[in-house]
Enzyme design. Structure first.
Site, short mmCIF file in Angstrom:
data_model
loop_
_atom_site.label_atom_id
_atom_site.label_comp_id
_atom_site.label_asym_id
_atom_site.label_seq_id
_atom_site.Cartn_x
_atom_site.Cartn_y
_atom_site.Cartn_z
N GLN A 12 -49.46 -52.47 2.91
CA GLN A 12 -49.54 -53.73 3.64
C GLN A 12 -50.66 -53.74 4.68
O GLN A 12 -50.89 -54.77 5.31
CB GLN A 12 -48.20 -54.02 4.35
CG GLN A 12 -47.03 -54.23 3.42
CD GLN A 12 -47.16 -55.49 2.55
OE1 GLN A 12 -47.99 -56.36 2.80
NE2 GLN A 12 -46.36 -55.56 1.49
N CYS A 29 -37.22 -54.61 -1.00
CA CYS A 29 -37.35 -53.18 -1.37
C CYS A 29 -37.33 -52.28 -0.14
O CYS A 29 -38.04 -51.26 -0.07
CB CYS A 29 -38.63 -52.92 -2.18
SG CYS A 29 -38.70 -53.84 -3.70
N LYS A 41 -52.30 -56.24 -3.88
CA LYS A 41 -52.01 -56.86 -2.58
C LYS A 41 -53.30 -57.15 -1.81
O LYS A 41 -53.27 -57.64 -0.70
CB LYS A 41 -51.11 -55.94 -1.75
CG LYS A 41 -49.69 -55.81 -2.32
CD LYS A 41 -48.80 -55.11 -1.31
CE LYS A 41 -47.57 -54.47 -1.94
NZ LYS A 41 -46.60 -55.42 -2.44
N ASP A 78 -48.26 -44.85 3.82
CA ASP A 78 -48.14 -45.99 2.91
C ASP A 78 -48.97 -47.11 3.51
O ASP A 78 -48.59 -47.70 4.52
CB ASP A 78 -46.65 -46.37 2.80
CG ASP A 78 -46.44 -47.65 1.97
OD1 ASP A 78 -47.45 -48.31 1.61
OD2 ASP A 78 -45.27 -47.97 1.69
N HIS A 113 -40.68 -48.82 2.90
CA HIS A 113 -40.40 -49.42 1.60
C HIS A 113 -39.67 -48.35 0.77
O HIS A 113 -39.82 -47.15 1.02
CB HIS A 113 -41.75 -49.78 0.96
CG HIS A 113 -41.68 -50.60 -0.28
ND1 HIS A 113 -41.40 -50.04 -1.50
CD2 HIS A 113 -41.88 -51.93 -0.50
CE1 HIS A 113 -41.44 -51.00 -2.42
NE2 HIS A 113 -41.73 -52.15 -1.84
#
Lengths: 409, 433
Positions: free
Chosen positions: A202, A368, A225, A199, A127
């Site tokens: 997700q 993104c 999220k 990261d 991202h």
């Protein structure tokens, strides 16, 4: 849309509608199908109630007073930190509350004090939040992905030989939905002496990520999220690193002592939380974690993989669709599929039709992650992404709607 | 029926009622509202008519309603205890320092020879427990030893509020300070000391030996095993029981039994509103006897015990009890306490592979058992705990067993080995045994 399937239920239908009243909304006679959870998840009543409770019954600031309400808010806020810490296998003082994943990754990139000679490996499926902070600070190299969307591990191995100071990994791509082999990549990075930044925006909502067992040095994720509110995120940082970091923001709440010439910061993690934080956000985040715990994260993960598999299977059945980064057979995919329509490039149109004519919410654009999307799709894509409140019927409805639209093109 | 208190103590309790009625507005109102007067309290049955008092009374009426007439908060001889938080635990109390000391000495009289360690001068005691401050506002990692030596000669060792996050440099500092201070006694939270000793053992260091008095939280068998492994052969490890607003209430004798201090207090063990029979789970109520700054009458301690109907071989006349843990930490199902923290501890015992554990009841039927194991652990060694919990709590519970690397303390800084969200709620509503 007559095909009816049994739900692969994470939560039963009654609970689903009770906890997520938005799913009872009808737009122009269409039931709402929400397939944009990779952008932000829906929020259950329990999360909103907890935030309301804070504003309506507590409302006080934290760490700034001796009165009852301030103590109540402070205790809840700090217990929330412990809750998050246990959720990811960290210690309490290694959890910093931030606004979102982006802020967390920027704090790490700044805190590590990198120079332009310091190497940072970043995966191509990052991202922008996992890419730009490093591009700004260091000598950034991109790890290739293959045509299936998987990280090219031999290229990764090759780049590790250059002795990068940091490896920034995307656990699950917000474009392809593919999970990277995180433990393997972390181990390789550690063997090369690199600091591992992950990261988890997700992945953390869908599966257990244990920073200690996975040997992760920094992990970033967002509350919104994972059923939580917007504006609250988490930076996990290993104590040894966080202690050396200088705070990005200076001000109230992060100092022990101030005189006219100097100041002494509080210990971690409080030195990173200047000013009044998003207290209600922490209330909401805690409620979200409790909600996930109640269901059981293993069940959430199984549902995630099953919906992901169905999304891919259904997309592949259709000749008029091109799946972006389908992944290999053994690859784990979360409940995300990104597609292109071979005969129609204006996917914004399609998304609008899905929304307005069928009540199906999904996303188009570069997600993104422009370098990746340009590489794989050479333009914008359409993404459907699910979460624990989605059923197999939602997926079928999505594809049947696409079929109908396709027939008009 | 085992009589906890003798006639002399009962007479002293009546004297305390006279005193509290005359000197404190709160207790005067408390009796008046029940249409009682000190002169109407003649027998133990009369005494039982006085409605119990609770923390909330002392919280709400502090200082004007509970400070005895003639005392000033500015009196330098007064000791102030303060507990923060938002539950029923939040409280400020003041009392004369010598009264606290006398209660401690009386309690520890069951361990001959050890009580003198309390009054020795100059004093070099070490305290190692949750910091008396907010995690954020102090517990500063920058303090040095002289900052933490109290006026009475107690050295307070530095530790983070969230114990397991205490960094190595502070643990190293703890070791250096113990070495330099030559303590005569350790007054510690057993979970905290066990944590420090795990660190020292890994580094091959043995702290200076001195008697160890445990307090603050339930001394689990796991913590005690770790402490005795280091101190046991050369120094006694003695469980004591105290409340910050009251002081010492009980202590362990050389024979390993816990004795209630019925010299300093008039004590009642009540269940269902009556005096408990031996073996029954009961809450301790205390009445102070000192005509001091803050008299407490029939004060609910919130702690559960079981009376033991036998005299102790140690020779003490103080009654023997089994400690069962704070009522708010009991496991409740259908509104009834079905398992106490001590009951959990008895199930777990003290296996060599276990460093730390915590059972949490998150909802009526939901439980999480977290544990930190050491290198002696092998797969499924915790199975007997799982089986035992199902047996004790019922087959229809949801129980998650988690091997963890970290378990947070409570926000008070204490590490409570058994916590119940249901117990907390019921305690807030005033649940009684």
């Amino acid at each position: 849309m007559s095909t009816m399937l049994e739900n692969t239920e994470c939560i039963d239908q009654e609970t689903r509608l009770k906890d997520f009243p938005i799913l009872s909304r009808v737009i122009d006679d269409n039931r709402l199908v929400y397939l944009d959870s990779a952008a932000t998840s829906l929020k259950p009543v329990q999360v909103v109630s907890e935030m309301s409770r804070y504003y309506l019954e507590v409302s006080a600031n934290i760490h700034r007073g001796k009165h009852y309400l301030s103590e109540e808010a402070s205790v809840f806020y700090e217990e929330g930190r412990y809750k998050v810490a246990q959720w990811i296998g960290a210690a309490g003082n290694e959890v910093v509350f931030v606004r979102n994943t982006t802020e967390a990754l920027n704090i790490v990139a700044k805190g590590l004090n990198l120079g332009k000679d310091d190497g940072v490996l970043v995966c191509t499926d990052s991202h922008h939040s996992g890419y730009l902070p490093w591009l700004e600070k260091a000598n950034t190299q991109l790890v290739r992905i293959d045509s299936q969307g998987m990280v090219d591990l031999s290229h990764y191995e090759e780049l590790l030989k250059s002795g990068p100071k940091v490896v920034s990994l995307t656990h699950c791509s917000n474009v392809s939905g593919l999970y990277a082999p995180l433990e393997k990549m972390t181990q390789m990075a550690k063997e090369a002496g690199a600091i591992v930044v992950v990261d988890g925006a997700q992945s953390v909502p869908h599966r257990r990520v244990n920073v200690n067992r996975m040997n992760i040095d920094f992990l970033a994720f967002s509350g919104h999220k994972m059923l939580g509110p917007t504006g609250i995120g988490v930076l996990y940082g290993r104590q040894q690193y966080l202690e050396k970091f200088s705070p990005v923001y200076l001000g109230g709440g992060m100092v022990d002592w101030v005189d006219t010439n100097s100041y002494r910061t509080r210990k971690i993690p409080h030195k990173f939380e200047a000013g009044t934080p998003h207290i209600a956000g922490v209330y909401g985040l805690v409620a979200a974690i409790k909600y996930l715990e109640k269901i059981g994260i293993e069940r959430v993960e199984a549902h995630d993989l099953e919906i992901g598999k169905l999304l891919l299977t259904e997309a592949k059945k259709r000749d008029y669709l091109e799946v972006i980064a389908p992944g290999g057979n053994a690859v784990e995919r979360c409940a995300i599929v990104s597609i292109k329509m071979k005969q129609h490039s204006n996917l914004g149109d399609i998304a609008r039709m899905l929304s307005d004519s069928y009540g199906i919410m999904c996303r188009t654009g570069h997600m993104c992650a422009q370098p990746l999307v340009d590489y794989l799709a050479d333009g914008e894509i359409l993404r459907a992404s699910g979460y624990l409140y989605n059923t197999k019927q939602d997926v079928i409805d999505f594809f049947q709607a696409l079929d109908e639209i396709q027939r008009t093109l | 029926m085992v009589q906890l208190n003798n006639e002399e103590t009962f007479e002293a309790a009546k004297g305390e009622i006279d005193y509290a009625y005359a000197k404190t507005g709160f207790f005067r109102r408390h009796l008046d509202e029940a249409q009682l007067s000190p002169s109407s309290i003649k027998t133990r049955a009369d005494f039982g008519k006085i409605l119990p008092t609770e923390k909330k009374h002392y919280r709400k009426n502090f200082p004007a309603g509970v400070l005895a007439e003639g005392y000033s908060l500015n009196n330098k001889m007064l000791y102030r205890s303060q507990s923060s938080g938002t539950t029923g635990e939040r409280l400020q109390t003041v009392e004369e320092g010598w009264i606290y000391m006398q209660r401690a000495v009386d309690s520890l009289s069951v361990y001959p020879g050890l009580d003198s360690v309390l009054t020795v001068y100059p004093r070099r005691h070490i305290r190692y427990a949750a910091p008396n401050c907010s995690d954020v506002e102090c517990a500063s990692p920058n303090s040095v030893m002289k900052d933490r030596i109290l006026n009475d000669g107690t050295l307070v060792l530095s530790v983070y509020h969230d114990m397991l996050t205490t960094p190595e440099r502070i643990l190293s500092m703890n070791i250096e300070e113990i070495e330099e201070y030559h303590p005569q006694m350790y007054y510690i939270d057993p979970t905290h000391l066990a944590f420090l000793l795990r660190y020292t053992s890994k580094r091959g260091y043995t702290p200076r030996k001195a008697p160890v008095l445990t307090s603050y939280t339930l001394c689990t068998k796991t913590s005690k095993r770790q402490i005795i492994n280091v101190f046991g052969k050369d120094a006694p490890v003695v469980e004591t029981f105290a409340m910050s607003e009251i002081g010492w209430l009980a202590a362990e004798c050389p024979k390993g039994n816990i004795h209630l201090n019925t010299k300093s207090f008039y004590m009642e063990l009540l269940c269902n509103g009556r005096n408990a029979e031996p073996g029954e789970l009961a809450e301790l109520y205390i009445t102070t006897l000192d005509n001091g700054c803050t008299p407490h009458i029939r004060y609910r301690t919130g702690d559960a015990f079981r009376l033991v109907d036998s005299t102790c071989r140690c020779g003490s006349k103080f009654p023997v009890v089994h400690t069962e843990g704070r009522l708010r930490n009991h496991i409740f199902r259908d509104g009834v306490s079905i398992l106490t923290p001590k009951g959990v501890d008895d199930l777990i015992d003290a296996p060599e592979w276990l460093d730390l554990y915590k059972l949490v009841q998150t909802d009526e039927n939901d439980f999480i058992f977290s544990f930190i194991a050491n290198e002696k652990y092998q797969d499924n060694m915790e199975q007997y705990i799982k089986d035992g919990l199902f047996q004790l709590l019922g087959k229809n519970i949801n129980l998650r067993m988690e091997r963890a690397d970290y378990i947070p303390t409570e926000r008070s800084g204490k590490f409570i080995s058994c916590v119940s969200a249901i117990g907390e709620k019921l305690a807030e509503k005033g649940v009684q045994l």
